[in-house]
Design a protein around this motif. Sequence first.
Motif, PDB file in Angstrom:
ATOM      1  N   ALA A   4       0.825  -1.206   0.000  1.00 25.95           N
ATOM      2  CA  ALA A   4       0.000   0.000   0.000  1.00 25.95           C
ATOM      3  C   ALA A   4       0.862   1.261   0.000  1.00 25.95           C
ATOM      4  CB  ALA A   4      -0.955  -0.013   1.196  1.00 25.95           C
ATOM      5  N   VAL A   5       1.985   1.229   0.715  1.00 22.62           N
ATOM      6  CA  VAL A   5       2.898   2.373   0.712  1.00 22.62           C
ATOM      7  C   VAL A   5       3.454   2.578  -0.699  1.00 22.62           C
ATOM      8  CG1 VAL A   5       5.137   3.240   1.526  1.00 22.62           C
ATOM      9  CG2 VAL A   5       3.511   2.272   3.148  1.00 22.62           C
ATOM     10  N   LEU A   6       3.824   1.501  -1.341  1.00 22.26           N
ATOM     11  CA  LEU A   6       4.304   1.620  -2.723  1.00 22.26           C
ATOM     12  C   LEU A   6       3.219   2.222  -3.613  1.00 22.26           C
ATOM     13  CD1 LEU A   6       6.205  -1.771  -3.123  1.00 22.26           C
ATOM     14  CD2 LEU A   6       7.175   0.496  -2.696  1.00 22.26           C
ATOM     15  N   GLY A   7       1.972   1.831  -3.362  1.00 19.90           N
ATOM     16  CA  GLY A   7       0.862   2.368  -4.136  1.00 19.90           C
ATOM     17  C   GLY A   7       0.608   3.841  -3.886  1.00 19.90           C
ATOM     18  N   VAL A   8       0.727   4.263  -2.659  1.00 18.35           N
ATOM     19  CA  VAL A   8       0.489   5.676  -2.350  1.00 18.35           C
ATOM     20  C   VAL A   8       1.625   6.539  -2.890  1.00 18.35           C
ATOM     21  CG1 VAL A   8       1.561   5.965  -0.056  1.00 18.35           C
ATOM     22  CG2 VAL A   8      -0.570   7.132  -0.571  1.00 18.35           C
ATOM     23  N   ARG A   9       2.805   5.955  -3.008  1.00 20.72           N
ATOM     24  CA  ARG A   9       3.967   6.687  -3.536  1.00 20.72           C
ATOM     25  C   ARG A   9       4.080   6.563  -5.055  1.00 20.72           C
ATOM     26  NH1 ARG A   9       6.484  10.049   0.049  1.00 20.72           N
ATOM     27  NH2 ARG A   9       7.909  10.096  -1.692  1.00 20.72           N
TER      28      ARG A   9
END
Length: 119
Positions: A49-54
Motif C-alpha cells: 500500500a505504501v508503494l501504491g500511495v507513492r
Amino acid sequence: MRDNDPWETVRSLATHFTEFDAERGLAPEEQWTLQVLKLSEEVGEAAQAVLGVRAVNPRKGRSHSWEQVQEEVVDAVITGMVTLTRMRPDDAADFFATVLAEKAGKFLPPGDTTTITSR
C-alpha cells in the motif's frame, strides 16, 4: 475512549481461529507457524500500500491512499495481537504490556514512560 477491551475481541478471534485449525487437524506449533506467516502477509500488504500511495509502479500510478495504508497497518497489528494470543492464550495481554514497557524503556527518557497495565 471506547468502553470495549480490544484484548477481549482479540481473545475471541484467537479462540475462533484456533478451533478452526484444530478441526483441520493442525497441531499447535503448526498453527502458530501459519499464523506468523499470516502476520508477514499483512505486513507485506501494508508495504504494498505504501508503494501504491507513492506511485512506485508506473503501470499502476497512485493506487492507494494513506488511509488505506493505515488500515493495512491496523490489519497487521490485529494479526500480531491474535498471533500472540494464540501462542500465549493465558497471558498475552500481560506479556505484551511487559515487553512494551521494556522496549519503551530503551527509547523514552526515565519518567516519560507511563505504567502499562493490561486488563
